[in-house]
Design an enzyme around this catalytic site. Sequence first.
Site, PDB file in Angstrom:
ATOM      1  N   HIS A  18       0.857  -1.187   0.000  1.00 41.31           N
ATOM      2  CA  HIS A  18       0.000   0.000   0.000  1.00 41.31           C
ATOM      3  C   HIS A  18       0.893   1.237   0.000  1.00 41.31           C
ATOM      4  O   HIS A  18       1.945   1.256   0.662  1.00 41.31           O
ATOM      5  CB  HIS A  18      -0.895  -0.022   1.238  1.00 41.31           C
ATOM      6  CG  HIS A  18      -1.885   1.097   1.296  1.00 41.31           C
ATOM      7  ND1 HIS A  18      -1.541   2.368   1.716  1.00 41.31           N
ATOM      8  CD2 HIS A  18      -3.199   1.148   0.982  1.00 41.31           C
ATOM      9  CE1 HIS A  18      -2.598   3.145   1.670  1.00 41.31           C
ATOM     10  NE2 HIS A  18      -3.621   2.432   1.217  1.00 41.31           N
ATOM     11  N   ASP A  20       0.977   4.134   1.495  1.00 43.42           N
ATOM     12  CA  ASP A  20       1.375   4.653   2.806  1.00 43.42           C
ATOM     13  C   ASP A  20       2.346   3.712   3.505  1.00 43.42           C
ATOM     14  O   ASP A  20       3.247   4.142   4.226  1.00 43.42           O
ATOM     15  CB  ASP A  20       0.157   4.883   3.691  1.00 43.42           C
ATOM     16  CG  ASP A  20      -0.762   5.972   3.149  1.00 43.42           C
ATOM     17  OD1 ASP A  20      -0.250   6.906   2.499  1.00 43.42           O
ATOM     18  OD2 ASP A  20      -1.982   5.877   3.376  1.00 43.42           O
ATOM     19  N   LYS A  21       2.171   2.409   3.281  1.00 42.58           N
ATOM     20  CA  LYS A  21       3.072   1.448   3.914  1.00 42.58           C
ATOM     21  C   LYS A  21       4.436   1.413   3.223  1.00 42.58           C
ATOM     22  O   LYS A  21       5.455   1.131   3.858  1.00 42.58           O
ATOM     23  CB  LYS A  21       2.428   0.064   3.918  1.00 42.58           C
ATOM     24  CG  LYS A  21       1.398  -0.081   5.002  1.00 42.58           C
ATOM     25  CD  LYS A  21       2.067  -0.093   6.364  1.00 42.58           C
ATOM     26  CE  LYS A  21       1.261   0.630   7.394  1.00 42.58           C
ATOM     27  NZ  LYS A  21       2.034   1.028   8.552  1.00 42.58           N
ATOM     28  N   GLU A  46      10.425  11.470   7.228  1.00 45.99           N
ATOM     29  CA  GLU A  46       9.138  11.383   6.531  1.00 45.99           C
ATOM     30  C   GLU A  46       9.396  11.054   5.060  1.00 45.99           C
ATOM     31  O   GLU A  46      10.367  11.530   4.469  1.00 45.99           O
ATOM     32  CB  GLU A  46       8.385  12.713   6.624  1.00 45.99           C
ATOM     33  CG  GLU A  46       8.264  13.274   8.027  1.00 45.99           C
ATOM     34  CD  GLU A  46       7.298  12.493   8.892  1.00 45.99           C
ATOM     35  OE1 GLU A  46       6.528  11.674   8.342  1.00 45.99           O
ATOM     36  OE2 GLU A  46       7.313  12.704  10.116  1.00 45.99           O
ATOM     37  N   GLU A  59      14.523  15.318   9.807  1.00 48.68           N
ATOM     38  CA  GLU A  59      15.742  15.725  10.489  1.00 48.68           C
ATOM     39  C   GLU A  59      16.455  14.529  11.084  1.00 48.68           C
ATOM     40  O   GLU A  59      15.823  13.555  11.505  1.00 48.68           O
ATOM     41  CB  GLU A  59      15.425  16.742  11.590  1.00 48.68           C
ATOM     42  CG  GLU A  59      14.393  16.251  12.594  1.00 48.68           C
ATOM     43  CD  GLU A  59      14.070  17.311  13.625  1.00 48.68           C
ATOM     44  OE1 GLU A  59      14.090  18.498  13.278  1.00 48.68           O
ATOM     45  OE2 GLU A  59      13.799  16.932  14.784  1.00 48.68           O
ATOM     46  N   LYS A 171      -5.635  -4.472   0.370  1.00 48.80           N
ATOM     47  CA  LYS A 171      -6.346  -4.000   1.557  1.00 48.80           C
ATOM     48  C   LYS A 171      -7.311  -5.092   1.993  1.00 48.80           C
ATOM     49  O   LYS A 171      -7.797  -5.882   1.175  1.00 48.80           O
ATOM     50  CB  LYS A 171      -7.125  -2.712   1.268  1.00 48.80           C
ATOM     51  CG  LYS A 171      -6.287  -1.540   0.822  1.00 48.80           C
ATOM     52  CD  LYS A 171      -7.127  -0.293   0.572  1.00 48.80           C
ATOM     53  CE  LYS A 171      -7.560   0.335   1.873  1.00 48.80           C
ATOM     54  NZ  LYS A 171      -8.214   1.668   1.648  1.00 48.80           N
ATOM     55  N   PHE A 235      -8.071  -4.293 -10.443  1.00 48.28           N
ATOM     56  CA  PHE A 235      -7.100  -3.601  -9.592  1.00 48.28           C
ATOM     57  C   PHE A 235      -5.700  -3.884 -10.141  1.00 48.28           C
ATOM     58  O   PHE A 235      -4.928  -4.637  -9.560  1.00 48.28           O
ATOM     59  CB  PHE A 235      -7.236  -4.079  -8.142  1.00 48.28           C
ATOM     60  CG  PHE A 235      -6.428  -3.297  -7.136  1.00 48.28           C
ATOM     61  CD1 PHE A 235      -5.720  -2.155  -7.466  1.00 48.28           C
ATOM     62  CD2 PHE A 235      -6.387  -3.733  -5.810  1.00 48.28           C
ATOM     63  CE1 PHE A 235      -4.985  -1.462  -6.520  1.00 48.28           C
ATOM     64  CE2 PHE A 235      -5.654  -3.040  -4.858  1.00 48.28           C
ATOM     65  CZ  PHE A 235      -4.946  -1.915  -5.207  1.00 48.28           C
ATOM     66  N   ASP A 243      -1.811   5.870  -6.216  1.00 45.95           N
ATOM     67  CA  ASP A 243      -2.167   6.843  -5.189  1.00 45.95           C
ATOM     68  C   ASP A 243      -0.892   7.225  -4.448  1.00 45.95           C
ATOM     69  O   ASP A 243      -0.036   6.373  -4.199  1.00 45.95           O
ATOM     70  CB  ASP A 243      -3.178   6.233  -4.214  1.00 45.95           C
ATOM     71  CG  ASP A 243      -3.831   7.272  -3.304  1.00 45.95           C
ATOM     72  OD1 ASP A 243      -3.612   8.478  -3.528  1.00 45.95           O
ATOM     73  OD2 ASP A 243      -4.554   6.860  -2.389  1.00 45.95           O
ATOM     74  N   ALA A 244      -0.747   8.471  -4.088  1.00 51.26           N
ATOM     75  CA  ALA A 244       0.424   8.906  -3.331  1.00 51.26           C
ATOM     76  C   ALA A 244       0.386   8.313  -1.922  1.00 51.26           C
ATOM     77  O   ALA A 244      -0.678   8.064  -1.364  1.00 51.26           O
ATOM     78  CB  ALA A 244       0.481  10.433  -3.260  1.00 51.26           C
ATOM     79  N   ARG A 249       0.302   7.630   7.889  1.00 53.32           N
ATOM     80  CA  ARG A 249      -1.126   7.823   7.622  1.00 53.32           C
ATOM     81  C   ARG A 249      -1.974   6.601   7.973  1.00 53.32           C
ATOM     82  O   ARG A 249      -3.189   6.611   7.739  1.00 53.32           O
ATOM     83  CB  ARG A 249      -1.354   8.188   6.155  1.00 53.32           C
ATOM     84  CG  ARG A 249      -0.972   9.605   5.828  1.00 53.32           C
ATOM     85  CD  ARG A 249      -1.734  10.149   4.642  1.00 53.32           C
ATOM     86  NE  ARG A 249      -1.518   9.399   3.423  1.00 53.32           N
ATOM     87  CZ  ARG A 249      -1.836   9.849   2.205  1.00 53.32           C
ATOM     88  NH1 ARG A 249      -2.380  11.051   2.061  1.00 53.32           N
ATOM     89  NH2 ARG A 249      -1.613   9.123   1.128  1.00 53.32           N
ATOM     90  N   LYS A 250      -1.370   5.562   8.525  1.00 56.44           N
ATOM     91  CA  LYS A 250      -2.121   4.348   8.848  1.00 56.44           C
ATOM     92  C   LYS A 250      -1.964   4.007  10.322  1.00 56.44           C
ATOM     93  O   LYS A 250      -1.686   2.865  10.706  1.00 56.44           O
ATOM     94  CB  LYS A 250      -1.669   3.192   7.944  1.00 56.44           C
ATOM     95  CG  LYS A 250      -2.131   3.331   6.510  1.00 56.44           C
ATOM     96  CD  LYS A 250      -3.636   3.206   6.394  1.00 56.44           C
ATOM     97  CE  LYS A 250      -4.150   3.424   4.977  1.00 56.44           C
ATOM     98  NZ  LYS A 250      -4.148   4.854   4.617  1.00 56.44           N
ATOM     99  N   LYS A 270      10.704   7.310  13.252  1.00 54.10           N
ATOM    100  CA  LYS A 270      11.069   8.029  14.478  1.00 54.10           C
ATOM    101  C   LYS A 270      11.965   7.163  15.354  1.00 54.10           C
ATOM    102  O   LYS A 270      11.634   6.005  15.650  1.00 54.10           O
ATOM    103  CB  LYS A 270       9.822   8.419  15.261  1.00 54.10           C
ATOM    104  CG  LYS A 270       8.915   9.401  14.536  1.00 54.10           C
ATOM    105  CD  LYS A 270       7.668   9.697  15.352  1.00 54.10           C
ATOM    106  CE  LYS A 270       6.737  10.671  14.619  1.00 54.10           C
ATOM    107  NZ  LYS A 270       5.497  10.910  15.380  1.00 54.10           N
ATOM    108  N   LYS A 274      11.628   9.545  20.620  1.00 57.05           N
ATOM    109  CA  LYS A 274      10.293  10.082  20.354  1.00 57.05           C
ATOM    110  C   LYS A 274       9.270   9.203  21.058  1.00 57.05           C
ATOM    111  O   LYS A 274       9.036   8.047  20.668  1.00 57.05           O
ATOM    112  CB  LYS A 274       9.996  10.126  18.861  1.00 57.05           C
ATOM    113  CG  LYS A 274      10.597  11.324  18.123  1.00 57.05           C
ATOM    114  CD  LYS A 274      12.078  11.211  17.930  1.00 57.05           C
ATOM    115  CE  LYS A 274      12.617  12.305  17.023  1.00 57.05           C
ATOM    116  NZ  LYS A 274      14.094  12.241  16.920  1.00 57.05           N
ATOM    117  N   ASP A 276       6.179   9.240  21.016  1.00 61.24           N
ATOM    118  CA  ASP A 276       5.087   8.783  20.158  1.00 61.24           C
ATOM    119  C   ASP A 276       5.248   7.301  19.864  1.00 61.24           C
ATOM    120  O   ASP A 276       4.254   6.558  19.790  1.00 61.24           O
ATOM    121  CB  ASP A 276       5.095   9.547  18.823  1.00 61.24           C
ATOM    122  CG  ASP A 276       4.352  10.855  18.892  1.00 61.24           C
ATOM    123  OD1 ASP A 276       3.578  11.050  19.842  1.00 61.24           O
ATOM    124  OD2 ASP A 276       4.555  11.699  18.004  1.00 61.24           O
TER     125      ASP A 276
END
Length: 394
Positions: A18, A20-21, A46, A59, A171, A235, A243-244, A249-250, A270, A274, A276
Amino acid sequence: MRNHGDFLFTSESVSEGHPDKVADRISDTILDAYLQADPEARVACETLVTTNRVVLAGEVRGPKEVEDTLIDRARDAIKDIGYDQEGFSWKKADITSHLHAQSADIAVGVDSAGEKDEGAGDQGIMFGFATRETEHLMPAPLFYAQTILERLRDHRKNGDPRGRGLLPDAKSQVTLRYENGKPVGATSVVVSTQHEAGMDQKEIREIVRETVQDVLPEGWMCPDNEFYVNPTGIFVIGGPDGDAGLTGRKIIVDTYGGAAPHGGGAFSGKDPTKVDRSAAYAARYLAKNVVAAGLADRCTIQLSYAIGVSRPLSVYVDLDGTGKDVDEDRLGLLLNEIMDLSPRGIRKHLRLNRPIYAKTAAYGHFGRVPDPELDNFTWENTDLVAPLKAALHR
């Protein structure tokens, strides 16, 4: 998700291909490169992916010589996922890096100096969760949605005839029926999988059906009219060409499929200063050990931090009414005692300053089985069960 009554609950997952992955995988590959060279490296990478183009940004603070390897490492990640298509190829994609030095203002808050201990790399709230719904102590809808895609990946990569013609992007979505708060069967399953041009959709449907039946417990398969495979009918164009994709995003796919709260922070790219990432891992570790110790059937833990501050501002425990004669407030105090929840303490306890992150980028960060050779997914261990029981009975 409530723990009682009759209801339907749905979770989705996405494959390593995918868009995003793909971005998550590249970001974590960059992170691993820096941690391999220097366990104290700082990374916030990123990634943007689109038609035959990859952009790295963010960074870093680490050895300069790593910079010269980043483009090749990104290509290797794309190759491993399986992309060598006209619209997105590990060979032809234009890859550029705009990574720059870490902000000095962040560094001064995070680094230890003099009497100051190392602080959190950002403020925020992080949640951990565990439930007895599966043997991995994960919510069942997400567990099965992820496992379906893992099986399709294995078919594709291991030379299984069932994987012939399948491509990396996919998906899944699984809806389970709960009775008295426990999952008893699937009411619908949706799988979309990228494929080579000219493949018969009926053939793809049967491949996916067999895979889903293998994954779900016996008798759980949904009705045929609620079994959807490539519902658009075709598909072929997929991945970053279709798709970008962007890092982070997941976040619901990465965690608990919507069955538990989320603090909003993404993980991939990260380094473990971090919170997060590291504190979310710690919260899962604590919640899983609480459930594994038999103290509750469900456990949600929230941690909170302030940038530059070395201790958690709060530790909150919610057993969702399933606790076994244990006080939630006392349990929160004990968890804070038996594990050092400072950023440094988490990293040392879970051994997070190692290049172990590329494997986390797809199919969820939680509920995974640690690889003994890689010593990864340490937050899935249940080695706190005995200390936790001892602390409760002292």
